[in-house]
Write a protein that holds these residues in place. Structure first.
Motif, mmCIF file in Angstrom:
data_model
loop_
_atom_site.group_PDB
_atom_site.id
_atom_site.type_symbol
_atom_site.label_atom_id
_atom_site.label_comp_id
_atom_site.label_asym_id
_atom_site.label_seq_id
_atom_site.Cartn_x
_atom_site.Cartn_y
_atom_site.Cartn_z
ATOM 1 N N GLU A 29 8.173 -12.719 -6.815
ATOM 2 C CA GLU A 29 8.706 -12.290 -5.521
ATOM 3 C C GLU A 29 9.331 -10.912 -5.658
ATOM 4 O OE1 GLU A 29 11.801 -13.932 -2.097
ATOM 5 O OE2 GLU A 29 11.419 -15.097 -3.898
ATOM 6 N N SER A 30 10.075 -10.710 -6.745
ATOM 7 C CA SER A 30 10.605 -9.380 -7.045
ATOM 8 C C SER A 30 10.474 -9.133 -8.546
ATOM 9 C CB SER A 30 12.063 -9.241 -6.612
ATOM 10 O OG SER A 30 12.893 -10.156 -7.304
ATOM 11 N N ASP A 74 5.844 -5.076 -1.573
ATOM 12 C CA ASP A 74 6.136 -4.644 -0.207
ATOM 13 C C ASP A 74 6.853 -3.297 -0.240
ATOM 14 O OD1 ASP A 74 6.427 -5.037 2.715
ATOM 15 O OD2 ASP A 74 8.559 -5.131 2.204
ATOM 16 N N THR A 75 7.848 -3.182 -1.134
ATOM 17 C CA THR A 75 8.476 -1.888 -1.411
ATOM 18 C C THR A 75 8.356 -1.614 -2.909
ATOM 19 O OG1 THR A 75 10.688 -2.821 -1.774
ATOM 20 C CG2 THR A 75 10.113 -2.165 0.467
ATOM 21 N N VAL A 76 7.957 -0.404 -3.245
ATOM 22 C CA VAL A 76 7.769 -0.011 -4.637
ATOM 23 C C VAL A 76 8.634 1.208 -4.922
ATOM 24 C CG1 VAL A 76 6.125 0.779 -6.373
ATOM 25 C CG2 VAL A 76 5.399 -0.878 -4.652
ATOM 26 N N SER A 111 5.658 -9.716 -4.288
ATOM 27 C CA SER A 111 5.496 -9.960 -2.856
ATOM 28 C C SER A 111 6.592 -9.264 -2.056
ATOM 29 C CB SER A 111 5.509 -11.459 -2.566
ATOM 30 O OG SER A 111 6.719 -12.046 -3.015
ATOM 31 N N GLY A 112 7.715 -8.988 -2.715
ATOM 32 C CA GLY A 112 8.817 -8.277 -2.083
ATOM 33 C C GLY A 112 9.046 -6.925 -2.733
ATOM 34 N N GLU A 113 10.115 -6.832 -3.542
ATOM 35 C CA GLU A 113 10.517 -5.561 -4.135
ATOM 36 C C GLU A 113 9.995 -5.411 -5.560
ATOM 37 O OE1 GLU A 113 14.659 -3.111 -5.161
ATOM 38 O OE2 GLU A 113 14.639 -5.305 -5.115
ATOM 39 N N LEU A 114 9.434 -4.242 -5.847
ATOM 40 C CA LEU A 114 9.079 -3.841 -7.199
ATOM 41 C C LEU A 114 9.864 -2.575 -7.518
ATOM 42 C CD1 LEU A 114 7.320 -3.924 -9.777
ATOM 43 C CD2 LEU A 114 5.581 -2.668 -8.519
ATOM 44 N N ARG A 171 4.332 -1.217 1.727
ATOM 45 C CA ARG A 171 4.812 -0.683 2.999
ATOM 46 C C ARG A 171 5.589 0.614 2.777
ATOM 47 N NH1 ARG A 171 9.633 -1.731 5.629
ATOM 48 N NH2 ARG A 171 10.108 -3.277 4.005
ATOM 49 N N ILE A 172 6.438 0.620 1.738
ATOM 50 C CA ILE A 172 7.254 1.791 1.407
ATOM 51 C C ILE A 172 7.132 2.050 -0.083
ATOM 52 C CG2 ILE A 172 9.587 2.743 1.316
ATOM 53 C CD1 ILE A 172 10.285 0.920 3.695
ATOM 54 N N THR A 173 6.844 3.295 -0.459
ATOM 55 C CA THR A 173 6.750 3.676 -1.868
ATOM 56 C C THR A 173 7.661 4.872 -2.120
ATOM 57 O OG1 THR A 173 4.479 2.877 -2.065
ATOM 58 C CG2 THR A 173 5.215 4.478 -3.701
#
Length: 207
Positions: A62-63, A114-116, A88-91, A152-154
């Motif tokens: 998930e993160s 989702d956000t990297v 699936s969430g934050e990386l 979504r956001i990098t």
């Protein structure tokens, strides 16, 4: 410390749990999965090879958090290996990540969520002696690669560096894709240089 130079190391968790690696994991193939939890790495995960091609590292959670001092390696004596990290969430990574081909081609590194975020200490290297490899962060070329989910956001911090160079005398540079469906904040550096009669590589930074 886990060592299994002849096989695979698998660590799994669910139910909101956390998987931490603060030591050393060594094997030709390493899989870490925490579908509903967090994977945190501050140690070494080494799937490299001193005699052939690099191995495989796959992390799904998930993160995913990689802290300063963390190290993921699939460097091979010949071609570099494969590193795939999916959240699936934050990386969020500040690790050193290498899939270098010491005598052959660079390997493949794929990072998405989702956000990297690649922090100031993140170093991503898929260089190779005869040609650069492939680095995909947040998605594939033009966001149309079905083999990797789009972020979504990098965010690529100022100190983050990505390399897919040819390190020998002749060869083409590799491919580096930095993608976001929504917002891309790029402040880092990318190199994918060719050598000799080889061509330079391809870089895309899109949001």
């Amino acid at each position: 410390r886990f060592e299994n130079r002849g096989g695979k190391i698998y660590l799994g968790s669910g139910g909101g749990s956390r998987v931490r690696n603060r030591g050393t994991l060594r094997a030709p193939k390493v899989q870490i999965k925490a579908p509903t939890g967090t994977v945190e790495n501050s140690g070494m995960i080494d799937a490299g090879s001193e005699v052939g091609n690099g191995g495989e590292i796959e992390i799904e959670a998930e993160s995913v958090i990689g802290t300063v001092g963390g190290f993921l390696k699939t460097t091979g004596l010949n071609n570099g290996g494969s590193i795939k990290i999916t959240a699936s969430g934050e990386l969020r990574l500040d690790d050193s990540i290498t899939a270098v081909g010491e005598k052959g081609f660079g390997g493949s590194i794929r990072l998405t969520g989702d956000t990297v975020t690649l922090g100031d200490h993140a170093g991503i290297d898929a260089s190779g002696a005869t040609g650069g490899g492939t680095i995909l962060v947040g998605g594939g070329r033009a966001g149309r690669d079905d083999s990797i989910a789009n972020a979504r956001i990098t965010t690529i911090a100022e100190g983050a560096g990505l390399s897919a160079n040819t390190t020998g005398s002749v060869g083409d540079g590799g491919t580096v894709i930095l993608w976001a469906d929504d917002t891309m904040d790029f402040r880092g550096s990318v190199q994918n240089r060719g050598a000799g009669s080889g061509a330079g590589g391809f870089t895309e930074v899109s949001g």
